[in-house]
Design a protein around this motif. Structure first.
Motif, short mmCIF file in Angstrom:
data_model
loop_
_atom_site.label_atom_id
_atom_site.label_comp_id
_atom_site.label_asym_id
_atom_site.label_seq_id
_atom_site.Cartn_x
_atom_site.Cartn_y
_atom_site.Cartn_z
N ALA A 1 0.82 -1.21 0.00
CA ALA A 1 0.00 0.00 0.00
C ALA A 1 0.85 1.26 0.00
O ALA A 1 0.53 2.24 -0.70
CB ALA A 1 -0.93 0.00 1.21
N ALA A 2 1.95 1.27 0.76
CA ALA A 2 2.81 2.45 0.83
C ALA A 2 3.44 2.74 -0.53
O ALA A 2 3.49 3.90 -0.98
CB ALA A 2 3.88 2.27 1.90
N THR A 3 3.94 1.70 -1.20
CA THR A 3 4.54 1.89 -2.52
C THR A 3 3.53 2.43 -3.52
O THR A 3 3.83 3.32 -4.32
CB THR A 3 5.12 0.56 -3.02
N PHE A 4 2.32 1.91 -3.45
CA PHE A 4 1.27 2.35 -4.37
C PHE A 4 0.92 3.82 -4.15
O PHE A 4 0.81 4.60 -5.11
CB PHE A 4 0.04 1.47 -4.17
N VAL A 5 0.76 4.23 -2.91
CA VAL A 5 0.36 5.62 -2.61
C VAL A 5 1.50 6.58 -2.94
O VAL A 5 1.28 7.65 -3.53
CB VAL A 5 -0.07 5.75 -1.14
N VAL A 6 2.73 6.23 -2.57
CA VAL A 6 3.86 7.12 -2.82
C VAL A 6 4.07 7.31 -4.32
O VAL A 6 4.30 8.44 -4.80
CB VAL A 6 5.13 6.56 -2.15
N GLN A 7 4.00 6.25 -5.10
CA GLN A 7 4.16 6.38 -6.54
C GLN A 7 3.04 7.20 -7.17
O GLN A 7 3.28 7.97 -8.12
CB GLN A 7 4.20 4.98 -7.18
N TYR A 8 1.85 7.06 -6.65
CA TYR A 8 0.72 7.84 -7.19
C TYR A 8 0.96 9.34 -7.03
O TYR A 8 0.73 10.11 -7.97
CB TYR A 8 -0.57 7.42 -6.49
N TYR A 9 1.41 9.75 -5.86
CA TYR A 9 1.61 11.19 -5.63
C TYR A 9 2.92 11.70 -6.20
O TYR A 9 3.03 12.89 -6.51
CB TYR A 9 1.52 11.49 -4.12
N LEU A 10 3.91 10.86 -6.36
CA LEU A 10 5.14 11.29 -7.03
C LEU A 10 4.91 11.54 -8.52
O LEU A 10 5.60 12.36 -9.13
CB LEU A 10 6.24 10.24 -6.84
#
Length: 439
Positions: free
Chosen positions: A314-323
């Motif tokens: 979940a963290a990788t998914f959210v961070v990549q989305y906002y980056l």
């Protein structure tokens, strides 16, 4: 002569109610009426029977999902439990204004303590509710007592110890020796026991705090079971709220709903606009702004925790989305049109058009209803269309107008003649016939 009807009645009654032999103890039981057979079941149509069976299966699946998550919520007590949880979350809320008055503790120290507690919580494999209850105990204690910097970590460990005893099984609760070792022997073992009693006395032994995790489990299982990835993303977003001051004033139910709303959007699921509240939208906006501007400032421990496949990364998914520049799409809620009210008009009147003048709203004469321009046979109605509607009209069409009849109208027409000449004829006048009639 013997009465045959009476004897036949008694014989029939004895067959239906046979006499019992008297009890040797001298105790006789009263006769009971025979149990009647069950009434035949009402026959249902195939469609209604299938719908009832499907509804029962869905209800059983919801209860089974709740029990797998550790939530024993019976359907008949569901509303009572929710009402009690709402009461308790308001009773156990902390005050950020009181925490602002601490002489030594500052808000920039909170992420360090939360990061430390998240690491211990993950190392001991404690339940998610334990972490939220730990921070709630810390916030309530800091709201009522003066805490110095040297005791801040001790308060956090004591709160984690209390929450683990309340939420987790006995074999998972850390011991005093383990807590002292984690703190690198900064505090004695007796200090943890003493701080535990002081914290419990301060919060008056009130530990039944409905955490955001408890609310999330209810929301993800009712009315239908949410996807596992959506739940993990929502849990990651909820733990982000533990680090920052602006989320302390919100209730756990609002935080859970806001995190779930944002998680549904990030995962491409439809939003439930009928569930969203004003506080929920504020939380979504705060989370979205923080992640869009400071996504690189997230706790490394928290990002590492939710980067495992167990949490659907979940963290990788959210961070990549906002980056990549993604943002939350703030859809406007559709508001139904409201019928306008006239303050200076009489009780019964017809709607006004865009060309109504002051003389048209007079109370002396009733208003004239107008039909829509698309259905009107009035040749003058095309001159009052909007700019967009004029573009769709043919440029070669010219209505036949009796200009002589419009240019020289008499000034004493009453409303019935006004209808005959149409509303544009009245607007070409210098004065209104209604004003003249009133004068």
């Amino acid at each position: 002569m013997k009465d045959i009807s009476t004897s036949s009645y008694r014989s029939a009654r004895n067959v239906a109610y046979p006499k019992k032999r008297p009890s040797p103890s001298g105790i006789s039981k009263a006769h009971k009426t025979p149990v009647l057979g069950f009434l035949p079941a009402v026959r249902k149509s195939p469609y209604s029977a299938k719908a009832a069976l499907l509804q029962q299966r869905q209800r059983d699946a919801q209860i089974a999902a709740l029990r797998r998550q550790g939530v024993l919520l019976e359907e008949e007590y569901r509303e009572d439990i929710r009402f009690y949880m709402h009461e308790m979350e308001r009773y156990t809320v902390s005050s950020s204004q009181s925490m602002d008055q601490q002489p030594e503790i500052r808000w920039h120290m909170r992420p360090c303590l939360v990061d430390f507690l998240v690491e211990i919580h993950f190392a001991f494999r404690l339940r998610p509710e334990t972490l939220y209850l730990t921070l709630n105990i810390v916030d309530r204690y800091v709201s009522r007592r003066i805490v110095y910097i040297k005791h801040y970590q001790l308060v956090g460990c004591a709160a984690l110890w209390i929450a683990a005893k309340f939420e987790d099984s006995k074999e998972r609760v850390p011991t005093v020796q383990e807590l002292a070792q984690i703190c690198r022997e900064t505090y004695d073992e007796s200090a943890f026991i003493q701080m535990e009693g002081h914290v419990l006395a301060t919060i008056q032994w009130t530990l039944g705090h409905p955490t955001a995790e408890a609310w999330l489990r209810l929301m993800c299982c009712d009315p239908f079971v949410e996807e596992e990835k959506v739940q993990h993303v929502a849990r990651f977003l909820m733990e982000i709220t533990l680090f920052h001051r602006e989320f302390i004033k919100y209730l756990p139910s609002s935080i859970a709903l806001g995190a779930l709303t944002l998680a549904r959007f990030l995962c491409g699921r439809s939003r439930h606009l009928f569930e969203e509240t004003e506080e929920c939208r504020e939380i979504v906006e705060l989370l979205d702004n923080r992640l869009a501007k400071r996504v690189n400032d997230l706790s490394e421990t928290l990002v590492k925790k939710y980067s495992y496949a167990f949490y659907s990364k979940a963290a990788t998914f959210v961070v990549q989305y906002y980056l990549q520049g993604g943002r939350f799409n703030r859809q406007q809620i559709i508001h139904f049109p409201v019928t306008p009210k006239r303050s200076s008009m009489s009780g019964t009147s017809t709607p006004m058009s865009a060309t109504t003048t002051i003389s048209d709203v007079s109370d002396d004469f009733p208003l004239t209803p107008t039909s829509p321009s698309s259905f009107s046979s009035d040749p003058f109605s095309s001159s009052f269309l909007s700019e967009d509607d004029k573009e769709n009209l043919s440029t070669t069409f010219e209505p036949a107008v009796n200009k002589q009849r419009i240019e020289v109208p008499p000034e004493h027409y009453l409303p019935h003649e006004f209808v005959a000449y149409s509303r544009p004829a009245l607007h070409n006048l210098n004065g209104s016939p209604r004003v003249t009639a009133v004068a």
